[in-house]
Design an enzyme around this catalytic site. Structure first.
Site, short mmCIF file in Angstrom:
data_model
loop_
_atom_site.label_atom_id
_atom_site.label_comp_id
_atom_site.label_asym_id
_atom_site.label_seq_id
_atom_site.Cartn_x
_atom_site.Cartn_y
_atom_site.Cartn_z
N ASN A 108 6.42 10.80 2.29
CA ASN A 108 8.10 11.08 1.35
C ASN A 108 8.38 12.10 2.38
O ASN A 108 8.12 12.63 2.92
CB ASN A 108 7.51 10.93 0.19
CG ASN A 108 8.36 11.95 -0.48
OD1 ASN A 108 9.84 12.21 -0.45
ND2 ASN A 108 7.67 12.41 -1.79
N LYS A 115 10.88 12.88 1.71
CA LYS A 115 11.89 14.66 0.51
C LYS A 115 13.64 14.13 1.04
O LYS A 115 13.67 13.13 1.58
CB LYS A 115 11.54 15.36 0.82
CG LYS A 115 10.17 15.04 0.12
CD LYS A 115 9.49 16.56 -0.09
CE LYS A 115 7.89 16.66 -0.48
NZ LYS A 115 7.39 17.48 -1.11
N HIS A 172 8.36 11.90 -8.96
CA HIS A 172 7.21 12.87 -8.23
C HIS A 172 7.90 14.22 -8.56
O HIS A 172 8.21 14.63 -9.55
CB HIS A 172 7.38 12.85 -7.26
CG HIS A 172 7.94 13.65 -5.81
ND1 HIS A 172 7.49 15.23 -6.23
CD2 HIS A 172 6.80 13.48 -5.16
CE1 HIS A 172 6.64 15.59 -4.55
NE2 HIS A 172 6.35 14.64 -4.31
N GLU A 226 8.58 16.92 -8.53
CA GLU A 226 9.32 17.78 -7.78
C GLU A 226 11.27 16.67 -8.46
O GLU A 226 11.72 17.78 -8.95
CB GLU A 226 9.77 17.29 -6.09
CG GLU A 226 8.78 18.06 -5.32
CD GLU A 226 8.93 17.69 -4.15
OE1 GLU A 226 9.80 16.74 -3.73
OE2 GLU A 226 8.31 18.71 -3.35
N GLU A 281 -1.06 13.19 -7.56
CA GLU A 281 -0.96 15.16 -6.29
C GLU A 281 -0.64 15.61 -7.57
O GLU A 281 0.42 16.09 -8.03
CB GLU A 281 0.97 14.79 -6.28
CG GLU A 281 1.00 13.07 -5.66
CD GLU A 281 2.04 13.09 -4.65
OE1 GLU A 281 2.17 13.03 -3.48
OE2 GLU A 281 3.07 13.28 -4.85
N GLY A 313 2.85 20.87 -0.71
CA GLY A 313 3.18 21.41 0.28
C GLY A 313 2.84 22.77 0.57
O GLY A 313 3.50 23.70 1.00
N SER A 328 -0.77 17.49 0.30
CA SER A 328 -1.23 18.76 1.76
C SER A 328 -2.51 17.78 2.80
O SER A 328 -3.30 18.18 2.95
CB SER A 328 -1.85 19.98 1.51
OG SER A 328 -0.79 20.81 1.02
N GLY A 359 4.84 16.57 4.14
CA GLY A 359 5.11 17.18 4.83
C GLY A 359 4.75 16.46 6.45
O GLY A 359 5.36 16.35 7.97
C1 PEP Z 1 4.61 14.89 -1.85
O1 PEP Z 1 4.88 15.63 -1.64
O2 PEP Z 1 4.24 13.86 -2.37
C2 PEP Z 1 3.24 15.16 -0.48
C3 PEP Z 1 2.10 14.99 -1.15
O3 PEP Z 1 3.55 16.10 0.18
P1 PEP Z 1 2.75 17.43 0.92
O4 PEP Z 1 2.12 15.85 2.01
O5 PEP Z 1 3.51 17.78 2.16
O6 PEP Z 1 1.97 18.16 0.87
#
Ligand code: PEP
Length: 249
Positions: free
Chosen positions: A11, A13, A97, A99, A167, A173, A212, A234
Site C-alpha cells: 500500500n 498510500k 483502511h 486512515e 491491521e 506506521g 509495521s 512503508g
Molecule cells: C498500512 O497502512 O496498511 C500499513 C500496514 O502501514 P505500515 O506497514 O507502514 O505500518
C-alpha cells in the site's frame, strides 16, 4: 481445507510519482526471475494505477487501488469508482483502511457498499479491520474486529475472491507490532466469523496481517496460524524491502 494462496500487497498510500515505477519494475523483475510462494500486488495512488498496470502487465505482479466509491459514476468530484480502477488495469482494491475510516468517517456499511461495488467491477477487495490502542486497552479488540468483519463484507462476496486485512491501528506506521499470540488470537476470531458467514469459502479466504511489517519480522508473522499474507505500507515503497517480505512468505 486448503488455504488459498497467500497475498503480499503493498500500500503506497499517498506516495509515488513516475520515478517510483522503477521500484515496482524492480519488484516485478525479481518476482519473474524467482516466482514466490505468494501472490504479489502493489496498490499505488490512483494517478499511477494505469501506468503501473502497463509497466507490470504480464509480470505476475498485480495492481490495486486504495479506495473506490460505491457508485459507478456520477457527480462525485474527486472520487474514483471501482469500474474506473478496473478500466485502468487494477485487479484489486484496498477498502476500509483505518486512515479512511478515521479520516473520512467511513462506516462498516459504507465499506460493505464499496466491497459490493468492487465485486460488481470484477475487483478483488482487501477489506481492512483493526482496533485502536484505546480499544485494545479496554479489552474490546475481538468485539471491535469481529463486528467490523460482519459489517463490512456484503453477502455477494460469497464464493468470490476477497481478502481481509487485520491491521491494528496502533501498529500502522509506528514500528510497533502485536505479539504472535495477539495476532493469532485475532486471526482465529476473524476466521470463525468468515466461516460462519461464507462457509467453506470463508474457511479459506486469506487473512492478511498489516502494521509495521518489515523484512526482519515478516518471516515470523507470516508463519503464524491463519496468517495468509501481509498488507505492507512503508516497507513496500522500496523494492529491496518489499522483496525481503515477499521472499519470507
Ligand atoms: C498500512 O497502512 O496498511 C500499513 C500496514 O502501514 P505500515 O506497514 O507502514 O505500518
Amino acid at each position: 481445507m486448503t488455504a488459498l494462496r497467500p497475498l503480499i500487497a503493498g500500500n503506497w498510500k499517498m506516495n509515488g510519482l513516475e520515478l517510483s515505477l522503477d521500484e515496482a519494475r524492480a519488484v516485478a523483475a525479481a518476482v519473474e526471475a524467482r516466482p514466490p510462494a505468494a501472490r504479489v500486488a502493489i496498490c499505488p495512488p490512483a494517478t499511477l494505477v494505469h501506468r503501473l498496470a502497463e509497466a507490470l502487465g504480464g509480470t505476475g505482479v498485480e495492481v490495486g487501488g486504495q479506495d473506490c466509491r460505491a457508485e459507478s459514476s456520477g457527480a462525485f468530484t474527486g472520487d474514483v469508482s471501482a469500474e474506473m480502477l478496473t478500466d485502468a488495469g487494477a485487479s484489486l482494491v484496498i477498502l476500509g483502511h483505518s486512515e479512511r475510516r478515521a479520516g473520512y468517517g467511513e462506516t462498516d456499511a459504507l465499506v460493505a457498499a464499496k466491497a459490493g461495488a468492487a465485486h460488481r467491477a470484477a475487483l478483488e477487495p482487501i477489506v481492512c479491520v483493526g482496533e485502536t490502542r484505546a480499544e485494545r486497552e479496554a479489552g474490546r479488540t475481538l468485539d471491535i474486529v469481529t463486528g467490523q468483519v460482519r459489517g463490512s463484507l456484503p453477502e455477494v462476496l460469497g464464493g468470490k475472491p476477497f481478502a481481509v486485512a487485520y491491521e491494528p491501528v496502533w501498529a500502522i506506521g509506528t514500528g510497533l507490532t502485536p505479539t504472535s499470540e495477539q495476532i493469532e488470537e485475532v486471526h482465529m476470531a476473524i476466521r470463525e466469523v468468515l466461516t460462519a458467514m461464507f462457509g467453506d469459502h470463508g474457511a479459506r479466504v486469506p487473512i492478511l496481517y498489516g502494521g509495521s511489517v518489515k523484512p526482519s519480522n515478516a518471516g515470523e508473522i507470516l508463519r503464524l496460524r491463519d496468517v495468509g499474507g501481509a498488507l505492507v505500507g512503508g516497507a513496500s515503497l522500496k523494492a529491496a524491502d518489499f522483496l525481503g517480505i515477499i521472499e519470507a512468505a
